[in-house]
Design a protein around this motif. Sequence first.
Motif, short mmCIF file in Angstrom:
data_model
loop_
_atom_site.label_atom_id
_atom_site.label_comp_id
_atom_site.label_asym_id
_atom_site.label_seq_id
_atom_site.Cartn_x
_atom_site.Cartn_y
_atom_site.Cartn_z
N VAL A 91 0.84 -1.20 -0.02
CA VAL A 91 0.16 -0.07 0.00
C VAL A 91 0.95 1.30 -0.18
N ASP A 92 0.54 2.40 -0.39
CA ASP A 92 1.21 3.43 -0.37
C ASP A 92 0.92 4.28 0.62
N GLU A 93 2.03 4.38 1.43
CA GLU A 93 1.95 4.96 2.88
C GLU A 93 1.73 6.48 2.87
N ILE A 94 2.01 7.18 1.89
CA ILE A 94 1.88 8.56 1.82
C ILE A 94 0.45 8.92 1.24
N LEU A 95 -0.18 8.06 0.47
CA LEU A 95 -1.49 8.48 0.24
C LEU A 95 -2.69 7.90 1.18
N GLU A 99 -7.49 7.22 -1.63
CA GLU A 99 -6.43 7.72 -2.78
C GLU A 99 -5.82 6.12 -3.36
N MET A 103 -6.66 5.16 -7.07
CA MET A 103 -5.36 4.91 -7.96
C MET A 103 -5.51 3.50 -8.77
N ILE A 104 -5.78 2.36 -7.92
CA ILE A 104 -5.83 1.20 -8.62
C ILE A 104 -7.04 1.19 -9.41
N ARG A 106 -8.18 3.74 -11.19
CA ARG A 106 -7.90 4.36 -12.52
C ARG A 106 -7.24 3.51 -13.47
N ARG A 133 -3.88 9.43 6.05
CA ARG A 133 -2.63 8.65 5.26
C ARG A 133 -2.46 7.38 5.98
N MET B 1 -2.00 7.17 -20.26
CA MET B 1 -3.09 7.38 -19.16
C MET B 1 -2.70 6.80 -17.86
N VAL B 5 -1.44 8.62 -14.14
CA VAL B 5 -1.91 7.98 -12.81
C VAL B 5 -0.70 7.91 -11.96
N ARG B 9 0.43 10.01 -8.65
CA ARG B 9 0.65 9.35 -7.47
C ARG B 9 2.02 10.20 -6.80
N ARG B 12 1.80 13.75 -5.69
CA ARG B 12 1.22 13.75 -4.47
C ARG B 12 2.35 13.41 -3.36
N HIS B 13 3.26 12.59 -3.68
CA HIS B 13 4.54 12.22 -2.89
C HIS B 13 5.13 13.47 -2.26
N ARG B 16 3.42 16.31 -0.68
CA ARG B 16 3.06 15.96 0.99
C ARG B 16 4.38 16.02 1.71
N ARG B 80 8.39 -2.53 -0.54
CA ARG B 80 7.08 -2.53 -0.16
C ARG B 80 6.34 -3.36 -1.19
N ILE B 82 5.29 -2.60 -4.19
CA ILE B 82 4.28 -1.72 -4.84
C ILE B 82 4.58 -2.15 -6.46
N ARG B 85 2.76 -5.19 -7.21
CA ARG B 85 1.25 -5.07 -7.24
C ARG B 85 1.04 -4.51 -8.70
N MET B 89 -0.45 -6.33 -12.55
CA MET B 89 -2.05 -5.66 -13.28
C MET B 89 -1.71 -5.50 -14.78
#
Lengths: 260, 246
Positions: A91-95, A99, A103-104, A106, A133, B1, B5, B9, B12-13, B16, B80, B82, B85, B89
Amino acid sequence: MLPNEIAISVQGLKKSYKNVTVLEGVGFEVKTGSIFALLGSNGTGKTTIVKILTTLLKHDSGTAVVNGFDVAAKPDSVRQSISLTGQFAAVDEILTGRENLIMIARLRHLDNPRQVADDLLKRFGLTDAADRRVSTYSGGMRRRLDIAMSLVGESQLIFLDEPTTGLDPEGRIEVWKMVKELAGSGTTVFLTTQYLDEAEQLADRIAILHKGRIIVNDTLAELKKLFPPAKVEYIEKQPTLEEIFLAIVGKKEEKDNGND
Amino acid sequence: MDMGVMFGRSMRHIFRSVDTIMTVTISPVAIMLLFVFVLGGAIQIATDNYVNYLLPGIMLMTIANGIGYVSYRLLLDKQRGIFERFHSMPIARSAALWGHVLVSLVSNAISVTVIILIAFLMGFRSPAGVLPWLAVVGILGLFTLALTWIAVIAGLSAKSADSAGAFAFVIHLLPFISSAFVPTNTMPKAVRVFAENQPVTSIVNAIRALLNDQPVGSDIWVALAWCVGIMLVAYVFAMRVYKKRV
Ligand SMILES: Nc1ncnc2c1ncn2[C@@H]1O[C@H](COP(=O)(O)OP(=O)(O)O)[C@@H](O)[C@H]1O
Ligand SMILES: [Mg+2]
């Protein structure tokens, strides 16, 4: 069995990492709509099998067919029809939780990502935490979000690699409940676990991986026949820590609910 | 597209963790202050504006700083799960990686803009018109891309956060042994040979000439050759590591 009743079919699967042989000819079938548990101790190659079946890793020989597609020949078609929850919560920790789900959604090109996210948040009891978050989530919440992310797009087959390892007893039971619900809705579930009781709780069929091969592959009822016959003995049974914990937490929840 | 996304993402990082931009810009700013106000008096350079002289090197240092975070973010995504994942997909395998690359460009652009504004407050002035500025943006963009691909290699090969950023340290040192702070002709022979033939000197000289609206000569071609060359080699290796490790 008709081919479309088989979600996964694996034959003679072999895999080595450099000089370590991990899989020495693994074979099994998973029926569509069932829960299949792959049981094995740490380091036996469960994750390796999951990675091969989800197209993340290439095998050396043998065949693996997922939802009718050969994983080596048609990886894109396999990816269209599966979903993976890896061994560690991806999982994205910062989102925020919301969100992450959007994201997934989308990335899966769904029409209404927000709605999909809302529904899943609700279903997994994460609505209250939706806009926080993920770094503030507990282990159980992360795992729930992780699994929720795998359900975006409603794949027909989902892989759960040790979904409860590292969770507290409460978290474990939550995940079990979710897996049962999933299977109830017709999704095929392939899960790996180190715990016999987990396989017992969830699976229609249990396969045990040991030293690179499947040594047993049967229903729970049949498996039980293999175990030494139950003996009746009288011993004073101390409650386990887990039972005590659940009893206390259960009482507390009853009280909390009563106060509502 | 899908790339959009991924890009969203990572942006945002960045937004933030505004402290990241602070961390990235603070040491170049400190070095700029130190050189201009403390050492500047002792450094004899045929220019009346030492901030103008320093700025190109400071820009490169800022980018080198930002690059460390690119590695770090890649390492986290790998650790992690990611990347796994995303790769399980039905999306292009490279989308996850390109998201990071785009973000590297944008975040470094933000940091460099901050540096230019601070330099302006300290007395930086440029007579250059739009075209030379565009050329500067182009060179900095290529420099960022070249370092980004190196960062990809480091981030995906690293086992810990410390080792992911370690390579940035070396890149960080290069400006000190270049024409960034003092002209190379003041240096001892051996150091001078190195300084005059390493990429930072030609890049700094090219940017400096462009910003001062002076003829750039061959420096700009040498600078471009370095950037493009490093970028291509690093890209090939980065893709190899990406296929193998992720
Ligand atoms: N990338 C790798 N390189 C070398 N050995 C590996 C790699 N991944 C896993 N292994 C080894 O393969 C064996 C099986 O690993 P894994 O599939 O993760 O087991 P499990 O999931 O059952 O714990 C372990 O002994 C592990 O050390
Ligand atoms: Mg494992």
